[in-house]
Design an enzyme around this catalytic site. Sequence first.
Site, PDB file in Angstrom:
ATOM      1  N   ASP A  95     -24.575 -24.308  17.283  1.00 53.59           N
ATOM      2  CA  ASP A  95     -25.533 -23.304  16.797  1.00 53.59           C
ATOM      3  C   ASP A  95     -26.482 -23.843  15.742  1.00 53.59           C
ATOM      4  OD1 ASP A  95     -24.246 -21.506  18.480  1.00 53.59           O
ATOM      5  OD2 ASP A  95     -22.809 -20.942  16.928  1.00 53.59           O
ATOM      6  N   GLU A  96     -26.821 -25.114  15.854  1.00 52.45           N
ATOM      7  CA  GLU A  96     -27.718 -25.750  14.871  1.00 52.45           C
ATOM      8  C   GLU A  96     -29.180 -25.403  15.124  1.00 52.45           C
ATOM      9  OE1 GLU A  96     -25.668 -27.442  16.881  1.00 52.45           O
ATOM     10  OE2 GLU A  96     -24.193 -28.553  15.691  1.00 52.45           O
TER      11      GLU A  96
ATOM     12  N   LYS B   7     -30.360 -25.927  18.576  1.00 59.84           N
ATOM     13  CA  LYS B   7     -30.683 -26.902  19.634  1.00 59.84           C
ATOM     14  C   LYS B   7     -31.670 -26.323  20.648  1.00 59.84           C
ATOM     15  CE  LYS B   7     -26.271 -27.263  20.639  1.00 59.84           C
ATOM     16  NZ  LYS B   7     -25.682 -26.479  19.542  1.00 59.84           N
TER      17      LYS B   7
ATOM     18  N   LYS C 182     -34.015 -24.086  20.405  1.00 58.24           N
ATOM     19  CA  LYS C 182     -35.393 -24.070  19.936  1.00 58.24           C
ATOM     20  C   LYS C 182     -36.016 -25.460  20.019  1.00 58.24           C
ATOM     21  CE  LYS C 182     -38.359 -24.300  16.090  1.00 58.24           C
ATOM     22  NZ  LYS C 182     -39.059 -23.767  14.941  1.00 58.24           N
TER      23      LYS C 182
ATOM     24  N   ALA D 146     -21.883 -22.303  25.646  1.00 58.35           N
ATOM     25  CA  ALA D 146     -23.086 -22.529  24.835  1.00 58.35           C
ATOM     26  C   ALA D 146     -23.915 -21.257  24.774  1.00 58.35           C
ATOM     27  CB  ALA D 146     -23.909 -23.656  25.448  1.00 58.35           C
ATOM     28  N   GLY D 147     -24.638 -21.095  23.686  1.00 57.91           N
ATOM     29  CA  GLY D 147     -25.566 -19.968  23.568  1.00 57.91           C
ATOM     30  C   GLY D 147     -26.781 -20.469  22.822  1.00 57.91           C
ATOM     31  N   HIS D 148     -27.895 -20.626  23.534  1.00 58.02           N
ATOM     32  CA  HIS D 148     -29.100 -21.204  22.945  1.00 58.02           C
ATOM     33  C   HIS D 148     -30.201 -20.149  22.939  1.00 58.02           C
ATOM     34  CE1 HIS D 148     -27.401 -25.292  24.507  1.00 58.02           C
ATOM     35  NE2 HIS D 148     -26.704 -24.795  23.515  1.00 58.02           N
TER      36      HIS D 148
ATOM     37  N   GLN E 276     -22.795 -27.383  22.086  1.00 55.95           N
ATOM     38  CA  GLN E 276     -21.813 -27.461  20.987  1.00 55.95           C
ATOM     39  C   GLN E 276     -22.283 -28.485  19.950  1.00 55.95           C
ATOM     40  OE1 GLN E 276     -20.136 -27.612  24.463  1.00 55.95           O
ATOM     41  NE2 GLN E 276     -20.626 -25.465  24.260  1.00 55.95           N
TER      42      GLN E 276
ATOM     43  N   THR F   9     -24.628 -16.118  19.780  1.00 58.15           N
ATOM     44  CA  THR F   9     -25.485 -15.764  20.912  1.00 58.15           C
ATOM     45  C   THR F   9     -24.636 -15.299  22.094  1.00 58.15           C
ATOM     46  OG1 THR F   9     -26.923 -17.561  20.196  1.00 58.15           O
ATOM     47  CG2 THR F   9     -27.339 -16.695  22.384  1.00 58.15           C
TER      48      THR F   9
ATOM     49  N   GLY G 193     -21.391 -12.701  20.081  1.00 58.16           N
ATOM     50  CA  GLY G 193     -21.777 -11.755  19.028  1.00 58.16           C
ATOM     51  C   GLY G 193     -20.914 -11.857  17.783  1.00 58.16           C
TER      52      GLY G 193
ATOM     53  N   ARG H 224     -20.677 -15.656  12.336  1.00 55.90           N
ATOM     54  CA  ARG H 224     -20.402 -17.060  12.051  1.00 55.90           C
ATOM     55  C   ARG H 224     -20.017 -17.233  10.583  1.00 55.90           C
ATOM     56  NH1 ARG H 224     -26.003 -18.704  14.947  1.00 55.90           N
ATOM     57  NH2 ARG H 224     -25.338 -18.432  17.095  1.00 55.90           N
TER      58      ARG H 224
ATOM     59  N   LYS I 191     -33.627 -24.456  10.144  1.00 54.86           N
ATOM     60  CA  LYS I 191     -33.310 -23.289   9.330  1.00 54.86           C
ATOM     61  C   LYS I 191     -33.447 -23.541   7.825  1.00 54.86           C
ATOM     62  CE  LYS I 191     -30.763 -20.174  11.445  1.00 54.86           C
ATOM     63  NZ  LYS I 191     -29.810 -19.375  12.237  1.00 54.86           N
TER      64      LYS I 191
ATOM     65  N   ASP J  20     -35.797 -22.560   6.069  1.00 54.36           N
ATOM     66  CA  ASP J  20     -36.308 -21.303   5.508  1.00 54.36           C
ATOM     67  C   ASP J  20     -35.196 -20.364   5.042  1.00 54.36           C
ATOM     68  OD1 ASP J  20     -36.071 -21.368   8.504  1.00 54.36           O
ATOM     69  OD2 ASP J  20     -36.188 -19.206   8.219  1.00 54.36           O
TER      70      ASP J  20
HETATM   71  P1  GDP Z   1     -27.999 -23.538  19.429  1.00 53.63           P
HETATM   72  O1  GDP Z   1     -26.711 -23.091  20.017  1.00 53.63           O
HETATM   73  O2  GDP Z   1     -27.879 -24.830  18.707  1.00 53.63           O
HETATM   74  O3  GDP Z   1     -29.141 -23.548  20.412  1.00 53.63           O
HETATM   75  O4  GDP Z   1     -28.372 -22.460  18.310  1.00 53.63           O
HETATM   76  P2  GDP Z   1     -28.323 -20.855  18.478  1.00 53.63           P
HETATM   77  O5  GDP Z   1     -29.494 -20.450  19.290  1.00 53.63           O
HETATM   78  O6  GDP Z   1     -26.980 -20.428  18.912  1.00 53.63           O
HETATM   79  O7  GDP Z   1     -28.452 -20.404  16.958  1.00 53.63           O
HETATM   80  C1  GDP Z   1     -29.558 -20.761  16.201  1.00 53.63           C
HETATM   81  C2  GDP Z   1     -30.273 -19.474  15.752  1.00 53.63           C
HETATM   82  O8  GDP Z   1     -31.179 -19.779  14.725  1.00 53.63           O
HETATM   83  C3  GDP Z   1     -31.089 -18.809  16.838  1.00 53.63           C
HETATM   84  O9  GDP Z   1     -31.063 -17.433  16.631  1.00 53.63           O
HETATM   85  C4  GDP Z   1     -32.488 -19.365  16.631  1.00 53.63           C
HETATM   86  O10 GDP Z   1     -33.503 -18.476  17.066  1.00 53.63           O
HETATM   87  C5  GDP Z   1     -32.506 -19.488  15.132  1.00 53.63           C
HETATM   88  N1  GDP Z   1     -33.324 -20.592  14.607  1.00 53.63           N
HETATM   89  C6  GDP Z   1     -33.557 -21.817  15.126  1.00 53.63           C
HETATM   90  N2  GDP Z   1     -34.285 -22.569  14.285  1.00 53.63           N
HETATM   91  C7  GDP Z   1     -34.538 -21.793  13.205  1.00 53.63           C
HETATM   92  C8  GDP Z   1     -35.202 -22.016  11.959  1.00 53.63           C
HETATM   93  O11 GDP Z   1     -35.736 -23.081  11.678  1.00 53.63           O
HETATM   94  N3  GDP Z   1     -35.227 -20.963  11.088  1.00 53.63           N
HETATM   95  C9  GDP Z   1     -34.635 -19.774  11.344  1.00 53.63           C
HETATM   96  N4  GDP Z   1     -34.679 -18.814  10.433  1.00 53.63           N
HETATM   97  N5  GDP Z   1     -33.971 -19.539  12.487  1.00 53.63           N
HETATM   98  C10 GDP Z   1     -33.920 -20.541  13.404  1.00 53.63           C
HETATM   99  P1  IMO Z   2     -23.714 -23.946  21.233  1.00 55.54           P
HETATM  100  O1  IMO Z   2     -24.152 -24.837  22.388  1.00 55.54           O
HETATM  101  C1  IMO Z   2     -20.617 -22.823  18.428  1.00 55.54           C
HETATM  102  C2  IMO Z   2     -16.461 -23.105  19.767  1.00 55.54           C
HETATM  103  C3  IMO Z   2     -15.720 -21.799  19.912  1.00 55.54           C
HETATM  104  C4  IMO Z   2     -14.328 -22.256  19.556  1.00 55.54           C
HETATM  105  C5  IMO Z   2     -14.246 -23.652  20.184  1.00 55.54           C
HETATM  106  C6  IMO Z   2     -13.605 -23.685  21.558  1.00 55.54           C
HETATM  107  O2  IMO Z   2     -24.310 -22.604  21.254  1.00 55.54           O
HETATM  108  O3  IMO Z   2     -23.865 -24.666  19.949  1.00 55.54           O
HETATM  109  P2  IMO Z   2     -14.415 -22.985  23.977  1.00 55.54           P
HETATM  110  O4  IMO Z   2     -14.825 -21.654  24.536  1.00 55.54           O
HETATM  111  O5  IMO Z   2     -15.475 -24.033  24.102  1.00 55.54           O
HETATM  112  O6  IMO Z   2     -13.102 -23.462  24.522  1.00 55.54           O
HETATM  113  O7  IMO Z   2     -14.177 -22.711  22.413  1.00 55.54           O
HETATM  114  O8  IMO Z   2     -15.589 -24.085  20.299  1.00 55.54           O
HETATM  115  N1  IMO Z   2     -17.739 -23.188  20.519  1.00 55.54           N
HETATM  116  C7  IMO Z   2     -18.943 -23.092  19.953  1.00 55.54           C
HETATM  117  N2  IMO Z   2     -19.305 -22.829  18.678  1.00 55.54           N
HETATM  118  N3  IMO Z   2     -21.565 -23.065  19.343  1.00 55.54           N
HETATM  119  C8  IMO Z   2     -21.232 -23.350  20.632  1.00 55.54           C
HETATM  120  O9  IMO Z   2     -22.147 -23.708  21.549  1.00 55.54           O
HETATM  121  C9  IMO Z   2     -19.864 -23.327  20.994  1.00 55.54           C
HETATM  122  N4  IMO Z   2     -19.196 -23.533  22.144  1.00 55.54           N
HETATM  123  C10 IMO Z   2     -17.899 -23.462  21.841  1.00 55.54           C
HETATM  124  O10 IMO Z   2     -16.195 -20.829  19.021  1.00 55.54           O
HETATM  125  O11 IMO Z   2     -14.206 -22.425  18.168  1.00 55.54           O
HETATM  126 MG    MG Z   3     -25.464 -21.430  20.051  1.00 56.01          MG
END
Ligand code: GDP
Ligand code: IMO
Ligand code: MG
Length: 424
Positions: free
Chosen positions: A8-9, A11, A13, A34-36, A218, A293, A296, A299, A325, A327
């Site tokens: 959830d860094e 990625k 975006k 994954a949830g992007h 991840q 994502t 729900g 984090r 992030k 900001d």
């Molecule tokens: P991913 O799994 O690494 O793709 O990240 P997620 O999409 O799960 O979570 C990142 C969240 O931060 C999402 O809601 C993005 O829309 C949001 N996001 C990404 N980059 C930025 C940023 O630079 N600033 C802010 N405020 N939000 C961001």
């Molecule tokens: P993205 O791509 C954050 C975490 C789960 C749990 C552990 C194992 O959005 O960054 P799993 O269902 O993979 O067996 O769960 O890994 N986890 C994540 N945490 N972002 C993810 O993907 C994740 N995918 C799995 O919360 O701790």
């Molecule tokens: Mg994610």
Amino acid sequence: MIGAQWGDEGKGKIVDWLSRRADAVVRFQGGHNAGHTLVVDGETYKLSLLPSGIVRGTLSIIGNGVVLDPWALRGEIARVAGQGVAISPDNLAIAENCPLILPLHRELDGLREAAAGAGKIGTTGRGIGPAYEDKVGRRAIRLADLAHLDALEAQLDRLCAHHNALRAGFGAGPVDRAALLAELAAIAPFVLPYAQPVWRRLNGLKRDGRRILFEGAQGVLLDIDHGTYPFVTSSNTVSGTVASGSGLGPGASGFVLGIVKAYTTRVGSGPFPTELTCATGQKLGERGREFGTVTGRKRRCGWFDAVLVRQACAVAGVTGVALTKLDVLDGFATVKICTGYRLGGQTLDHFPTYAGDQAAVTPIYEEMPGWPGTTAGARSWAELPAPAVKYISRITELIETPVALVSTSPEREDTILLRDPFAD
Ligand code: GDP
Ligand code: IMO
Ligand code: MG
């Protein structure tokens, strides 16, 4: 491109932003755990299995290292297509040798977590772990098998014998083999048109000098080998997995971009040295909208941990990081960075391997002034307040890796480019 923390860094975006200049975007591990999230002109797209390039229409490829739930894929394609994104075999290819996630994998994931008590991993409940186990156990049904369902008997014998024993242990009934076969027969015509020998397609693209962007899911701290075991996912998330997860060989990747949040979050159980359970952690979560994502779930939040990121960059061979992030830290009077740990009487400059030690370390912090005004929406280095620039410089120094990109909002274009990952 890989995550260099616990996922959830941001990625999605960054991949969306980079995919403008890529000829193909490839997923090579993980699954729909994954949830992007991508935000384009105010419209939000949530992707789990589809490579993030799909929103721009870039050729999107799901490599063999991914575990594929064809029913989840159908749901996701319908949802994203409903937002006006065209998805067809013209822009989506899936490796024929992808192992499938079956309903029985999701069930087993749920049964195990429910029985684990305090040892619960906090998985996403998508059946990821059980599906990878069956792959390694040589019991998986793979995408290519869907074209030959009448020849599946021996494979189903092995699969059902294994799962029925496990299910009995949890007091669950045996696998309904006829129902499983019927479900596979029903989904096959939907998913088979996407199936291809992806290794061949990718080798062709490479030969033609095309730009291939590999999209990790991840993060390094969730890697099955290098992460906070056993609180990890069931795949290798490091950059080296690109080769085995796509069929392109070890020379596949050039620049390795590590995505790093300007603070730290984690979802699910496991050690988290800089976690803040106080009002400051709450504030980070609220400002950063830190809710999963996929599930729900809220984090967990904490300060930036330079020890963990330095280690992640080292084990994954990160060339440069995208700091996201930034900001979210706007308006904090002071910000802290973890620069080392205390364990017993010792000082550590790395994260120990033993799970008990991982849980016991306490962070050593360096405090820096926050910044007045805002970084939100900044698109050039010059727009950043001086203390924010200092914060980034200090992070760069501590993680021993340069910063290539800075992200200042969820919007696609609110991105500062410092070093082009595509430059030859
Ligand atoms: P991913 O799994 O690494 O793709 O990240 P997620 O999409 O799960 O979570 C990142 C969240 O931060 C999402 O809601 C993005 O829309 C949001 N996001 C990404 N980059 C930025 C940023 O630079 N600033 C802010 N405020 N939000 C961001
Ligand atoms: P993205 O791509 C954050 C975490 C789960 C749990 C552990 C194992 O959005 O960054 P799993 O269902 O993979 O067996 O769960 O890994 N986890 C994540 N945490 N972002 C993810 O993907 C994740 N995918 C799995 O919360 O701790
Ligand atoms: Mg994610």
